[in-house]
Write an enzyme that holds these catalytic residues in place. Structure first.
Site, PDB file in Angstrom:
ATOM      1  N   GLU A 386       0.831  -1.208   0.000  1.00 19.52           N
ATOM      2  CA  GLU A 386       0.000   0.000   0.000  1.00 19.52           C
ATOM      3  C   GLU A 386       0.866   1.260   0.000  1.00 19.52           C
ATOM      4  OE1 GLU A 386      -3.424   0.366  -0.268  1.00 19.52           O
ATOM      5  OE2 GLU A 386      -3.188  -1.724  -0.841  1.00 19.52           O
ATOM      6  N   TRP A 389       2.228   1.915  -3.439  1.00 16.62           N
ATOM      7  CA  TRP A 389       1.302   2.565  -4.378  1.00 16.62           C
ATOM      8  C   TRP A 389       1.603   4.060  -4.500  1.00 16.62           C
ATOM      9  CZ3 TRP A 389      -2.235   1.090  -7.909  1.00 16.62           C
ATOM     10  CH2 TRP A 389      -2.737  -0.211  -7.858  1.00 16.62           C
ATOM     11  N   TRP A 418     -20.182  12.762 -20.346  1.00 13.38           N
ATOM     12  CA  TRP A 418     -20.368  12.888 -18.906  1.00 13.38           C
ATOM     13  C   TRP A 418     -21.587  13.742 -18.577  1.00 13.38           C
ATOM     14  CZ3 TRP A 418     -17.679   9.605 -16.192  1.00 13.38           C
ATOM     15  CH2 TRP A 418     -16.398   9.209 -16.612  1.00 13.38           C
ATOM     16  N   ASN A 453     -10.027   3.820   2.651  1.00 11.95           N
ATOM     17  CA  ASN A 453      -9.684   3.597   1.245  1.00 11.95           C
ATOM     18  C   ASN A 453     -10.760   2.807   0.507  1.00 11.95           C
ATOM     19  OD1 ASN A 453      -7.709   3.810  -0.963  1.00 11.95           O
ATOM     20  ND2 ASN A 453      -7.644   1.579  -0.799  1.00 11.95           N
ATOM     21  N   TRP A 471     -15.852  12.505 -13.345  1.00 12.10           N
ATOM     22  CA  TRP A 471     -15.091  12.124 -12.150  1.00 12.10           C
ATOM     23  C   TRP A 471     -14.126  13.196 -11.692  1.00 12.10           C
ATOM     24  CZ3 TRP A 471      -9.796  12.014 -12.567  1.00 12.10           C
ATOM     25  CH2 TRP A 471      -9.285  12.049 -13.884  1.00 12.10           C
ATOM     26  N   TRP A 494      -8.924   7.945  -8.271  1.00 10.54           N
ATOM     27  CA  TRP A 494     -10.078   8.297  -9.101  1.00 10.54           C
ATOM     28  C   TRP A 494      -9.970   7.674 -10.493  1.00 10.54           C
ATOM     29  CZ3 TRP A 494     -14.770  10.303  -8.285  1.00 10.54           C
ATOM     30  CH2 TRP A 494     -15.018  10.812  -7.011  1.00 10.54           C
TER      31      TRP A 494
END
Length: 584
Positions: A386, A389, A418, A453, A471, A494
């Site tokens: 993690e 990342w 969108w 998360n 988004w 995202w």
């Protein structure tokens, strides 16, 4: 209410023509994206600081080398000034410019500055510049600014004990920061300036400008690679390309660290100031921590709440790290996705503010895991992954810089139709969608400036798939509210949730909020905590009160009905994504 689709528009150039090419017949990379007006009107692109959303062809120009990446501009600045920098000799002081590295422990730029000061018996001066324009342009949340300023107060105290002054000021015009730093160095007689590199586009370009400006004025500026455990650009596939998928990248990351253990060497803290700073720079010790800009201020109640939840400074960060590894690390892999649990480290605010280095975190976790990174105990392995990342997303940012410019890794998905439905967006942001797990998560964010998360994945999928809202508006909302807002990690998350980024879930995998709720909040503890309207709902009805017989209790307490039907929304999202995917 049906989703409001963007208005159709042509691929107009900045001068109003409809041509996609310039006078030489080459692609016009300066024209905006056909839907740039929508992203501006929906508060995605901040036109006070940046140009309209770029066309997709401009993204490709970064990919194929037609346009220079910001990291390349910085490297070229160093290459072009190598002779001038070699000639620089130490003078009256050495300066370390603190950015998002607010710590003494394991700070490579600071250690480099300290070594030069010690070798030459001259004072070390620490510098911090608060830039309100940067905070606004980069969407820094008020809680994060508050944590930064609180951390600066502790940093000043710790430096003061070492007789190292921390000079702080507010610079209202961010474009003037490079010249201001040069002016301060000249005022203090400093010929050496050190800092740690930040990898976002604006910061890399500023460092490139500062390298040249310093060289012109007889100052040597060195920006150290410190933020990532492995330096961006060090890991490539067998074809020599940057990884765009995490799993093979992580294997390469672990192998690289095994072969190059020096990358896990923790930098020593500085000792006492080698020079007599209190004699020569006495006034710098009286510097006050700058005030938060008006648009980034918290109420007194909020200040107290966040102070209690996230005590400032590296000492608290190291204490939390030690406690997590000792008490929760072994079970992390099994329990990390349980929303109501206390099984995560909540160290992200300290990574983001620079009070804790990722390198220190990995080294300590590796020790707890009997010297292993990706073997042995699954809990420690999972947590190390993690932390890795964070490296991965910064490596991606450096190689594909357009993601820092309101684009996604797969630019074609900016062509998707969108929705820009303001009512839907407000229902999502306020936690009033009628989907309990989504609403609980958003209310956690709005109160605690932090979100689990797993919950981040659920709400990002819901906004981009169930509501089909662009988004990037959600990405902005997160940055403006999170105390741990980190651009690379936030954008990467995202990108995953919206299926537009590196290493994404395929677009046809759409999170079902009900299933996520049942799986990761099985007893409804998380929902009941954050959605008080549903505290009296018993059993499985907590996950879907209107669909499971708890309608009266939900209505009585004013809990809204679902704003969309998930099955219908899923089909609409699949159709919209499929249209774009088939064109590319």
């Amino acid at each position: 209410m049906p989703p409001q689709k963007r208005k159709t528009s042509s691929s107009s150039t900045s001068n109003g023509t409809l041509s996609h090419t310039n006078k030489r017949g080459k692609p016009d990379l300066t024209r905006p994206h056909p839907h740039a007006k929508d992203t501006e009107d929906f508060d995605i692109v901040l036109r006070d600081f940046y140009p309209p959303e770029m066309c997709n062809e401009r993204c490709e120009a970064y990919n194929n080398g037609t346009l220079e990446r910001p990291i390349e501009a910085l490297q070229k600045a160093y290459e072009d000034t190598v002779d001038e920098r070699k000639e620089v000799r130490p003078n009256a002081a050495v300066v370390h410019w603190f950015k998002s590295d607010l710590r003494l422990h394991d700070n490579r730029g600071l250690q480099m500055a300290y070594q030069v000061a010690r070798e030459n018996n001259i004072p070390l001066i620490a510098l911090y510049i608060l830039s309100p324009e940067d905070l606004t342009a980069h969407l820094a949340s008020a809680p994060r600014v508050d944590l930064t300023l609180r951390t600066l107060g502790l940093l000043r105290r710790d430096l003061n004990e070492l007789d190292i002054p921390l000079y702080m000021e507010t610079q209202n015009k961010r474009k003037e920061i490079p010249q201001r730093i040069v002016d301060l160095c000249q005022e203090w007689g400093a010929k050496h300036l050190f800092a740690n590199m930040e990898y976002e586009v604006d910061e890399l370009r500023r460092d490139a400008k500062l390298v040249r400006l310093c060289a012109e004025n007889g100052i040597r500026f060195e920006a150290a690679h410190d933020t990532c455990v492995v330096t961006p650009g060090k890991l490539t596939s067998q074809q020599g390309k940057q990884y765009a998928v995490y799993s093979p990248w992580f294997r390469a990351w672990c192998a690289f660290l095994k072969e190059n253990p020096e990358y896990l060497e923790v930098a020593d803290e500085p000792g006492s100031n080698p020079g007599n700073a209190r004699k020569h720079f006495k006034e710098l010790f009286d510097c006050e921590v700058p005030a938060a800009p008006d648009n980034k201020r918290l109420s007194e109640a909020e200040k107290e709440r966040f102070h209690q939840m996230y005590p400032e400074g590296e000492h608290e960060a190291l204490r939390r790290l030690e406690a997590f590894l000792e008490e929760k690390g072994r079970d992390y892999d099994d329990l990390r996705n349980i929303l109501a649990g206390r099984n995560t480290s909540v160290l992200s605010p300290y990574f983001a503010s620079g009070a804790l280095s990722a390198r220190t975190a990995v080294v300590q976790a590796q020790k707890a895991n009997k010297g292993q990174l990706n073997r042995n105990q699954s809990g420690y392995m999972s947590w190390i992954s993690e932390v890795a990342w964070r490296d991965f997303y910064k490596h991606v940012l450096v190689h594909w810089p357009f993601i820092c410019m309101n684009k996604c890794f797969k630019p074609e998905f900016t062509d998707l139709e969108w929705s820009y439905n303001q009512e839907h967006f407000e229902a999502w942001s306020e936690g009033k969608t009628g989907f309990p797990i989504v609403d609980a998560a958003m209310r956690q964010l709005n109160h605690a400036a932090w979100m689990h998360n797993r919950a981040r994945m659920v709400v990002s999928s819901f906004l981009s798939k169930d509501l089909l809202v662009d988004w990037r508006r959600g990405e902005r909302y997160f940055m403006e509210h999170l105390i741990d807002g980190d651009f690379a990690s936030n954008h990467g998350g995202w990108g995953f949730g919206s299926s537009t980024g590196v290493d994404p879930q395929p677009y046809f995998r759409i999170f079902n909020p009900l299933r996520q709720s049942e799986r990761f909040d099985p007893n409804g503890e998380y929902i009941r905590h954050w959605v008080p309207e549903l505290r009296d709902v018993e059993g499985a009805a907590i996950h879907d009160p209107y669909g499971r017989g708890a309608e009266n209790a939900a209505e009585k307490n004013g809990y809204p009905r679902p704003i969309v039907d998930h099955s219908e929304s899923r089909e609409r999202a699949l159709e919209s994504y499929k249209k774009v995917a088939q064109r590319h």
